[in-house]
Scaffold this motif. Structure first.
Motif, PDB file in Angstrom:
ATOM      1  N   LEU A  60      35.710  54.685  35.714  1.00 26.33           N
ATOM      2  CA  LEU A  60      36.458  53.808  34.814  1.00 26.33           C
ATOM      3  C   LEU A  60      37.090  54.613  33.691  1.00 26.33           C
ATOM      4  N   ASP A  61      36.325  55.596  33.147  1.00 30.22           N
ATOM      5  CA  ASP A  61      36.881  56.416  32.068  1.00 30.22           C
ATOM      6  C   ASP A  61      38.118  57.157  32.550  1.00 30.22           C
ATOM      7  N   ARG A  62      38.010  57.695  33.768  1.00 28.19           N
ATOM      8  CA  ARG A  62      39.121  58.458  34.320  1.00 28.19           C
ATOM      9  C   ARG A  62      40.335  57.545  34.557  1.00 28.19           C
ATOM     10  N   LEU A  63      40.055  56.342  35.083  1.00 28.38           N
ATOM     11  CA  LEU A  63      41.162  55.456  35.442  1.00 28.38           C
ATOM     12  C   LEU A  63      41.795  54.787  34.226  1.00 28.38           C
ATOM     13  N   ASN A  64      41.024  54.640  33.161  1.00 29.12           N
ATOM     14  CA  ASN A  64      41.549  53.917  32.006  1.00 29.12           C
ATOM     15  C   ASN A  64      42.311  54.802  31.045  1.00 29.12           C
ATOM     16  N   GLN A  65      42.750  55.985  31.511  1.00 31.52           N
ATOM     17  CA  GLN A  65      43.525  56.844  30.621  1.00 31.52           C
ATOM     18  C   GLN A  65      44.982  56.401  30.531  1.00 31.52           C
ATOM     19  N   SER A  66      45.358  55.457  31.349  1.00 30.53           N
ATOM     20  CA  SER A  66      46.757  55.029  31.336  1.00 30.53           C
ATOM     21  C   SER A  66      47.012  54.082  30.161  1.00 30.53           C
ATOM     22  N   ASP A  67      48.263  54.078  29.700  1.00 31.23           N
ATOM     23  CA  ASP A  67      48.615  53.180  28.586  1.00 31.23           C
ATOM     24  C   ASP A  67      48.873  51.765  29.066  1.00 31.23           C
ATOM     25  N   THR A  68      49.138  51.624  30.344  1.00 30.59           N
ATOM     26  CA  THR A  68      49.615  50.324  30.794  1.00 30.59           C
ATOM     27  C   THR A  68      48.584  49.547  31.595  1.00 30.59           C
ATOM     28  N   ILE A  69      47.604  50.241  32.158  1.00 34.37           N
ATOM     29  CA  ILE A  69      46.658  49.546  33.028  1.00 34.37           C
ATOM     30  C   ILE A  69      45.256  49.656  32.449  1.00 34.37           C
ATOM     31  N   SER A  70      44.574  48.539  32.401  1.00 31.78           N
ATOM     32  CA  SER A  70      43.209  48.548  31.902  1.00 31.78           C
ATOM     33  C   SER A  70      42.314  47.954  32.981  1.00 31.78           C
ATOM     34  N   ILE A  71      41.331  48.720  33.407  1.00 37.66           N
ATOM     35  CA  ILE A  71      40.468  48.280  34.504  1.00 37.66           C
ATOM     36  C   ILE A  71      39.087  47.978  33.938  1.00 37.66           C
ATOM     37  N   HIS A  72      38.563  46.839  34.277  1.00 34.73           N
ATOM     38  CA  HIS A  72      37.222  46.512  33.784  1.00 34.73           C
ATOM     39  C   HIS A  72      36.351  46.001  34.917  1.00 34.73           C
ATOM     40  N   LEU A  73      35.048  46.220  34.731  1.00 34.75           N
ATOM     41  CA  LEU A  73      34.100  45.965  35.807  1.00 34.75           C
ATOM     42  C   LEU A  73      33.653  44.502  35.804  1.00 34.75           C
ATOM     43  N   LYS A  74      33.488  43.955  37.009  1.00 30.22           N
ATOM     44  CA  LYS A  74      32.970  42.593  37.122  1.00 30.22           C
ATOM     45  C   LYS A  74      32.023  42.539  38.301  1.00 30.22           C
ATOM     46  N   GLU A  75      31.262  41.458  38.389  1.00 30.01           N
ATOM     47  CA  GLU A  75      30.385  41.275  39.548  1.00 30.01           C
ATOM     48  C   GLU A  75      31.235  40.909  40.759  1.00 30.01           C
ATOM     49  N   LYS A  76      30.759  41.329  41.931  1.00 28.35           N
ATOM     50  CA  LYS A  76      31.511  41.066  43.166  1.00 28.35           C
ATOM     51  C   LYS A  76      31.719  39.563  43.391  1.00 28.35           C
ATOM     52  N   ASP A  77      30.632  38.795  43.217  1.00 30.01           N
ATOM     53  CA  ASP A  77      30.732  37.352  43.467  1.00 30.01           C
ATOM     54  C   ASP A  77      31.744  36.714  42.527  1.00 30.01           C
ATOM     55  N   GLN A  78      31.685  37.186  41.263  1.00 26.49           N
ATOM     56  CA  GLN A  78      32.588  36.635  40.255  1.00 26.49           C
ATOM     57  C   GLN A  78      34.046  36.920  40.639  1.00 26.49           C
ATOM     58  N   VAL A  79      34.287  38.152  41.078  1.00 27.99           N
ATOM     59  CA  VAL A  79      35.652  38.545  41.439  1.00 27.99           C
ATOM     60  C   VAL A  79      36.149  37.687  42.597  1.00 27.99           C
ATOM     61  N   GLU A  80      35.275  37.524  43.608  1.00 27.88           N
ATOM     62  CA  GLU A  80      35.707  36.736  44.768  1.00 27.88           C
ATOM     63  C   GLU A  80      35.991  35.297  44.382  1.00 27.88           C
ATOM     64  N   GLU A  81      35.156  34.757  43.498  1.00 27.65           N
ATOM     65  CA  GLU A  81      35.369  33.384  43.039  1.00 27.65           C
ATOM     66  C   GLU A  81      36.682  33.290  42.256  1.00 27.65           C
ATOM     67  N   ASP A  82      36.917  34.279  41.394  1.00 26.31           N
ATOM     68  CA  ASP A  82      38.134  34.263  40.580  1.00 26.31           C
ATOM     69  C   ASP A  82      39.382  34.320  41.447  1.00 26.31           C
ATOM     70  N   ILE A  83      39.323  35.171  42.474  1.00 24.05           N
ATOM     71  CA  ILE A  83      40.501  35.273  43.339  1.00 24.05           C
ATOM     72  C   ILE A  83      40.683  33.983  44.121  1.00 24.05           C
ATOM     73  N   LYS A  84      39.571  33.400  44.537  1.00 26.89           N
ATOM     74  CA  LYS A  84      39.660  32.135  45.258  1.00 26.89           C
ATOM     75  C   LYS A  84      40.276  31.062  44.357  1.00 26.89           C
ATOM     76  N   MET A  85      39.913  31.083  43.080  1.00 28.91           N
ATOM     77  CA  MET A  85      40.459  30.100  42.140  1.00 28.91           C
ATOM     78  C   MET A  85      41.816  30.552  41.595  1.00 28.91           C
ATOM     79  N   ASP A  86      42.339  31.653  42.113  1.00 28.80           N
ATOM     80  CA  ASP A  86      43.634  32.172  41.711  1.00 28.80           C
ATOM     81  C   ASP A  86      43.724  32.463  40.222  1.00 28.80           C
ATOM     82  N   LYS A  87      42.621  32.987  39.649  1.00 29.07           N
ATOM     83  CA  LYS A  87      42.703  33.387  38.235  1.00 29.07           C
ATOM     84  C   LYS A  87      43.487  34.674  38.126  1.00 29.07           C
ATOM     85  N   TYR A  88      43.384  35.531  39.121  1.00 33.04           N
ATOM     86  CA  TYR A  88      44.282  36.667  39.225  1.00 33.04           C
ATOM     87  C   TYR A  88      44.529  36.935  40.702  1.00 33.04           C
ATOM     88  N   GLY A  89      45.547  37.710  40.995  1.00 34.33           N
ATOM     89  CA  GLY A  89      45.953  37.858  42.387  1.00 34.33           C
ATOM     90  C   GLY A  89      45.130  38.856  43.179  1.00 34.33           C
TER      91      GLY A  89
END
Lengths: 360, 422
Positions: A60-89
């Motif tokens: 995450l430290d390596r990937l978050n060096q960009s000015d435009t993209i911010s990556i943050h960690l989430k639980e797998k189940d949460q991510v799948e639920e969020d995508i199913k609910m179309d909270k993000y693509g």
């Protein structure tokens, strides 16, 4: 004229519920628009099956060096639920030397994120393989070549947000002004319009009185919207206020005139209700209220966009903010909007008169 | 009640232009969208992207780079062997040479075509006149400066300049990202040269495989907008039918129906059924035509069409319930303004439910509220169906839609004036 104008206001104040609802809706809209103005960075969710906590943190430290993209960690189940609910693509699945993308819906950001990750991962992997061959040396990538990007008209990120904000605000204003104007049908039906015509006031004054009433409502609404929004979002833009105000005023006038034209065309209030969403939504889409016009390559559509009042208003204000235009140049949209108002109104009133003649 | 529904449809068909507008507008909007954003949304190969002409201004004299570098080497204290090696390296590492090679590649050639300009001023003029889509400017002493930095670790004095018309244009984004990855690759390769020697390290591994949440392909932007526009536009049916009902009361049609010994509730139900039917027709037409013209759901099995019909039917019932609620309120308060007010409210609902713009940039609160709006909940149900979820897995969301219809229908029945006939 002033009598007609004041009469309309008195009638409106007599039923304050509607006025309260009207401003309640405006404030709701403020919150919706403010809610759409997320952070400047592109937020991307990520999870991992098999990486340890330290490894993930390193990635995450390596990937978050960009000015435009911010990556943050989430639980797998949460991510799948969020995508199913179309909270993000989409979301990322991080691995040691590769990654995968979990996609529910393709978005325009997807290729950007994919390219960025591919670059970082590829660089990391190759660097690691060289490091393994040369264990005693410190290898790091240095910038030997730099890119300097500039452009003729620099509409920065905050300006894109401004155009979305103005687009939503103006679209909403078109909707509410036009729906308010359906009251004119009630006046005709109840005979109020006829009584006005039989009174010694001239026709022009009656029209102007009504026009200014709806105009004042529109001004009130936009003022409330933009004042609250600029307070909430703490927009620090170098807006040319005089130009912005003049453009906004002429835009509202243009919408009221458009309303008169639509009323004349629709003949019944349910017909008008069919027309309003068509006109409001299609002009907003063609005029670039929902997406920046710069992404459109089709010359014909760009030509059509010039004829949309909402385009003149949004891009007039933005161009006055971004480009150092002289006052006269910046006032060009005002002229166009006023001409459009004149055009809509003259046809509208002409048609309206004919219709009322045949009905009576 | 059957007669009442028949009457509604007969009356609607009397006014043909209104009916056509009502049924076909969403498709019209989708067509505008298809034309406006077509090339943005289909990244497929069939969509030919126009080749952009890029102005190339070279302020350095390529011939003298070698001589200049030799002069530089003379200044430095290097052995003869190093002298030869460095000279060789310099010609291999020349950034302008690599840059030119980049634009010789087939896939880049399809996108950009370089056109040489004498000076930066003339190129800028061409850019302003829209003759070219961007400028790449190599400043004086560029190669030398980069080579000094690469080989001797000196501080970098110049940068490669890129100028575009507007950073939000697609071609500007493409040009910048192509050059960006070129520069990253160059920096990487030159950084590892001292360690890896002449062998360039290629990375052939495949990155970023696509996973899907369920069985189907990801949803395309076009599918999203079609569905979003459809659910938004169906909302306006409620205002239109409710407006007509109020008109019926004013013109004493309602009173006459009551005299003919119809129960008031069957009048309300007829409004609900007829607007549900119109909503269903409108959405079916939209999906059917979009599939015929744009092929948005092409290749889906018939079970998919059954499921989509089910969701559409449930949503149409919700539209009917909202219609009856609006009818009740307007008859109860004897005020049509409330119906008009709902008309402007649909614009807010459209944004909340993500009908115009996907909600991913929105705050979490707005997203959560959005999934409780009629159009938002239905849109997400459609999306889940498209992602390949089974209908059982969509049920929680559909239950929300059904719940909303039950609530609005109950309130409508409670509010409906059962006795007053004036």
């Amino acid at each position: 004229m002033i009598t007609v104008f004041l009469m309309q206001w008195k009638r409106t104040l007599k039923s304050p519920l509607l006025l309260i609802l009207f401003f309640g809706l405006t404030i709701l809209m403020v919150n919706v628009v403010a809610g759409t103005q997320g952070g400047q960075k592109l937020e991307v969710a990520a999870y991992s099956h098999n990486l340890s906590e330290n490894q993930i943190q390193y990635k995450l430290d390596r990937l978050n060096q960009s000015d435009t993209i911010s990556i943050h960690l989430k639980e797998k189940d949460q991510v799948e639920e969020d995508i199913k609910m179309d909270k993000y693509g989409f979301a990322l699945v991080l691995e040691e030397d590769n990654y995968q993308i979990l996609v529910g819906r393709e978005t325009e950001q997807l290729p950007v994120v994919d390219q960025y990750l591919r670059r970082v991962y590829s660089e990391e992997n190759r660097l690691r393989s060289i490091q393994e061959q040369n264990p005693e040396q410190v290898i790091e990538v240095k910038d030997h070549l730099l890119l300097n990007v500039s452009s003729l008209s620099d509409t920065g990120n905050s300006i894109v947000n401004l155009s979305v904000m103005l687009g939503m605000t103006f679209y909403f204003t078109i909707f509410s002004i036009l729906f308010l104007m359906t009251d004119l049908f009630e006046d005709k039906r109840n005979g109020i319009w006829n009584r006005l015509i039989f009174s010694p006031i001239s026709k022009a004054k009656i029209y102007l009185g009504h026009l200014f009433f709806y105009f004042s409502l529109g001004v009130l609404q936009i003022t409330v919207l933009l004042t609250l929004l600029s307070q909430m979002l703490l927009l620090d833009l170098n807006i040319n206020y005089l130009v912005a105000i003049l453009i906004t005023l002429s835009f509202i006038l243009c919408i009221v005139s458009l309303g008169i034209l639509l009323i004349a065309m629709a003949k019944t209030s349910s017909g008008l209700m069919v027309l309003i969403p068509i006109v409001a939504t299609s002009t907003a889409m063609l005029g670039g209220a929902f997406w920046p016009l710069q992404v459109i390559d089709n010359r014909f559509l760009l030509f059509v966009a010039e004829w949309m009042p909402i385009k003149q208003a949004i891009y007039g204000i933005i161009e006055a903010t971004v480009q150092n235009k002289s006052f006269l140049e910046a006032m060009q949209p005002v002229g166009i909007l006023l001409l459009m108002s004149l055009f809509f109104m003259s046809i509208g009133i002409n048609m309206m008169e004919r219709v009322s003649d045949s009905q009576l | 009640m059957k007669e009442l529904i028949k009457k509604d449809f007969l009356l609607l068909s009397k006014n043909k232009s209104e009916l056509i507008e009502l049924l076909l507008t969403p498709f019209l909007l989708i067509c505008i969208l298809g034309f406006a954003l077509g090339n943005l949304m289909n990244n497929s190969a069939e969509n030919t992207i126009e080749t952009t002409i890029v102005g190339f201004v070279n302020d350095q004299n390529d011939e003298t780079v070698k001589a200049d570098f030799e002069a530089k080497l003379d200044e430095e204290n290097v052995t003869d062997l190093e002298y030869q090696q460095l000279l060789e390296a310099s010609s291999e590492l020349d950034p302008v040479f690599h840059l030119k090679q980049l634009f010789e590649q087939e896939e880049i050639k399809e996108l950009f075509h370089l056109k040489a300009f004498e000076s930066i001023d003339s190129a800028q003029k061409a850019l302003e006149n829209d003759e070219i889509g961007g400028i790449i400017h190599v400043p004086d002493q560029f190669s030398l400066s980069v080579l000094n930095s690469t080989l001797f670790g000196e501080e970098l004095k110049t940068e490669l300049n890129v100028m575009t018309q507007d950073p939000n244009q697609i071609r500007s984004i493409t040009l910048t990202s192509v050059l960006d990855s070129f520069i990253n690759e160059y920096n990487f390769q030159t950084s590892i040269v001292p360690f890896a020697g002449d062998t360039t390290i290629d990375d052939t591994s495949r990155y970023g495989g696509t996973l899907t949440v369920s069985t189907e392909e990801p949803i395309s932007a076009f599918q999203y907008y079609t569905l979003g526009m459809g659910v938004f536009y169906a909302l306006s049916i409620s205002t239109i039918i409710a407006n007509r009902s109020f008109r019926e009361k004013e013109t004493h049609v309602f009173a006459r129906i009551m005299i003919s010994n119809q129960s008031p509730l069957s009048y309300l139900m007829s409004k609900m059924v007829s607007s549900s039917l119109i909503a269903f027709m409108q959405l079916s037409l939209l999906f059917g035509l979009s599939n015929l013209v744009f092929g948005i759901f092409s290749g889906r099995p018939s079970s998919f069409w059954l499921d989509i019909a089910l969701i559409t039917a449930i949503y149409s019932l919700l539209i009917g319930s909202i219609t009856s609620l609006l009818t009740s309120i307007s008859l109860y308060g004897n005020e049509i303004k409330i119906v008009n007010f709902f008309g402007s409210f649909t614009a807010v609902l459209a944004f909340l439910g993500g009908s115009f713009t996907p909600t991913e940039n929105f705050s979490d609160l707005i997203k959560t509220i959005g999934d409780w709006t009629p159009n938002g909940a239905t849109l997400t149900s459609y999306l889940q169906l498209l992602m390949g979820f089974e209908i059982q897995e969509i049920l929680p969301l559909l239950a929300r839609v059904i719940g909303m219809s039950i609530v609005s229908l109950t309130v409508a029945v409670l509010l409906f004036p059962k006795r007053r006939l004036d």
